[in-house]
Scaffold this active site. Structure first.
Site, PDB file in Angstrom:
ATOM      1  N   SER A  67       0.791  -1.237   0.000  1.00 38.94           N
ATOM      2  CA  SER A  67       0.000   0.000   0.000  1.00 38.94           C
ATOM      3  C   SER A  67       0.820   1.282   0.000  1.00 38.94           C
ATOM      4  O   SER A  67       0.275   2.349  -0.283  1.00 38.94           O
ATOM      5  CB  SER A  67      -0.904   0.037   1.225  1.00 38.94           C
ATOM      6  N   LYS A  70       0.664   3.526  -2.944  1.00 41.01           N
ATOM      7  CA  LYS A  70      -0.498   4.397  -3.213  1.00 41.01           C
ATOM      8  C   LYS A  70      -0.119   5.875  -3.164  1.00 41.01           C
ATOM      9  O   LYS A  70      -0.658   6.696  -3.901  1.00 41.01           O
ATOM     10  CB  LYS A  70      -1.607   4.106  -2.187  1.00 41.01           C
ATOM     11  N   TYR A 193      -2.518  -1.993 -10.746  1.00 43.74           N
ATOM     12  CA  TYR A 193      -2.575  -1.825  -9.287  1.00 43.74           C
ATOM     13  C   TYR A 193      -1.823  -2.963  -8.579  1.00 43.74           C
ATOM     14  O   TYR A 193      -1.020  -2.730  -7.670  1.00 43.74           O
ATOM     15  CB  TYR A 193      -4.038  -1.768  -8.826  1.00 43.74           C
ATOM     16  N   TYR A 245      -4.417   3.541   7.708  1.00 44.56           N
ATOM     17  CA  TYR A 245      -5.650   2.731   7.770  1.00 44.56           C
ATOM     18  C   TYR A 245      -6.598   3.296   8.835  1.00 44.56           C
ATOM     19  O   TYR A 245      -6.648   4.498   9.049  1.00 44.56           O
ATOM     20  CB  TYR A 245      -5.337   1.262   8.057  1.00 44.56           C
ATOM     21  N   VAL A 263       0.836  -3.743   3.964  1.00 38.78           N
ATOM     22  CA  VAL A 263       0.636  -5.024   4.654  1.00 38.78           C
ATOM     23  C   VAL A 263       1.861  -5.934   4.641  1.00 38.78           C
ATOM     24  O   VAL A 263       1.866  -6.939   5.338  1.00 38.78           O
ATOM     25  CB  VAL A 263      -0.551  -5.853   4.108  1.00 38.78           C
TER      26      VAL A 263
HETATM   27  N1  GLN Z   1      -1.994  -5.174  -2.387  1.00 37.89           N
HETATM   28  C1  GLN Z   1      -2.712  -5.043  -1.154  1.00 37.89           C
HETATM   29  C2  GLN Z   1      -4.190  -5.129  -1.401  1.00 37.89           C
HETATM   30  O1  GLN Z   1      -4.640  -4.639  -2.386  1.00 37.89           O
HETATM   31  C3  GLN Z   1      -2.343  -3.756  -0.516  1.00 37.89           C
HETATM   32  C4  GLN Z   1      -2.996  -3.576   0.809  1.00 37.89           C
HETATM   33  C5  GLN Z   1      -2.152  -2.935   1.843  1.00 37.89           C
HETATM   34  O2  GLN Z   1      -0.924  -2.894   1.818  1.00 37.89           O
HETATM   35  N2  GLN Z   1      -2.839  -2.469   2.853  1.00 37.89           N
HETATM   36  O3  GLN Z   1      -4.949  -5.695  -0.652  1.00 37.89           O
END
Ligand code: GLN
Length: 326
Positions: A67, A70, A193, A245, A263
């Protein structure tokens, strides 16, 4: 005789030893490949805007950025389309919901709340320009290369793992296509993505990326610009309010630094005009944030008075602002 150790290096070494024994948290397993990570892996890296690097632990260990990507793809979309266009597709409101929540999309806004949750990130990625999927991927990799300062690669097994199991992300993308928030081909946008999430970095790379944001978009090691300076404030604002989050509110209150976690166990934090900070440790808490990463950032924030509302006293900048404008 060797040079005396820098006090910051000594501080980081002690911080590492303090949290190394911490054994709380669980590896992310909803992406099957991530469950193979080594829970003992732990590293901290700080890069200053004048290019000094301080690191401790396995700072060369590669992992997928997840994530944290992003943040950078949001910057790319802002640079390509401008704020108004991007805002029409992705908002800037914190959700208080888990990062992969789908419920608000259907019930309330139709527009994803912010670019730091999965729905908003998929919509942001769908805005990336290019003649075909390969061109879009190459343009994105170029962007990441400018932030990191060397060639970048995608972990194919994590990409394939996410691609074949990411049904919730697929559902969100279809819903957003239905509401007109995504105009692009859904499968192509999702592939891009999943590819951005599978970018391989180490802790030091993340700290250089953070330092590039701290340095108004210029990589402090290479001198290359990665993002226009006028995008930095927008990027850091959504990191500050939405980057951690459903822990973002407490994070803003206690730590008070623009940051983003992923994550796989990374946390990237930016102290504007000063330093970039990165921590990597895969075991996660219930919100999906690295347990050791949160502890390290809390300690750094208190020790170095990094909370945004611990600004140094003085009104000279405020009083001079109008004088300096025509
Ligand atoms: N690739 C993960 C997902 O789309 C990214 C989520 C994350 O790092 N919180 O679920």
């Amino acid at each position: 005789m060797g040079e005396a150790e820098h006090p910051l290096q000594a501080y980081l070494d002690a911080l590492y030893l303090k949290y190394k024994p911490l054994s709380e948290g669980k590896l992310a397993s909803y992406i099957p490949e991530l469950a193979k990570a080594d829970p003992d892996c732990f590293s901290i890296c700080i890069v200053t805007v004048d290019g000094q690097i301080f690191e401790v632990g396995n700072a060369d260990q590669l992992f997928t950025i997840q994530s944290i990507s992003k943040v950078f793809v949001y910057g790319m979309a802002l640079a390509e389309h401008g704020r108004e266009k991007v805002l029409s597709k992705v908002g800037v409101e914190p959700t208080g919901d888990p990062f992969n929540s789908i419920i608000r999309l259907d019930e309330y806004s139709k527009r994803p709340d912010n670019p730091m949750v999965n729905a908003g990130a998929i919509a942001t990625t769908s805005l990336i320009q290019g003649t075909d999927p390969t061109d879009r991927l190459n343009r994105m990799l170029d962007m990441f290369r400018n932030y990191i300062g060397h060639d970048v690669y995608i972990d194919m097994s994590v990409f394939m793992s996410e691609r074949s199991t990411g049904h919730r992300n697929r559902a969100m993308a279809h819903l957003m296509r239905h509401f007109g928030m995504i105009d692009a081909n859904i499968d192509e946008a999702l592939d891009l993505y999943f590819q951005q999430c599978s970018l391989m970095v180490n802790c030091c790379d993340l700290a250089v990326m953070a330092a590039t944001l701290a340095n108004k978009g210029v990589n402090p090691i290479t001198g290359d610009r990665a993002v226009p300076s006028h995008c930095i404030r927008d990027i850091l604002s959504v990191m500050y309010t939405c980057g951690m989050y459903n822990y973002a509110g407490q994070w803003a209150y206690q730590v008070g630094i623009p940051a983003k976690s992923g994550v796989s166990g990374g946390i990237l934090a930016v102290i504007p005009n000063q330093v970039g900070i990165a921590v990597f440790s895969p075991p996660l808490d219930a919100n999906g944030n690295s347990v050791r990463g949160i502890k390290v950032c809390e300690d750094l924030s208190h020790q170095f008075e990094l909370h945004m509302f611990d600004l140094p006293m003085g009104c000279s900048h405020f009083l001079q602002t109008l004088e300096n404008k025509p």
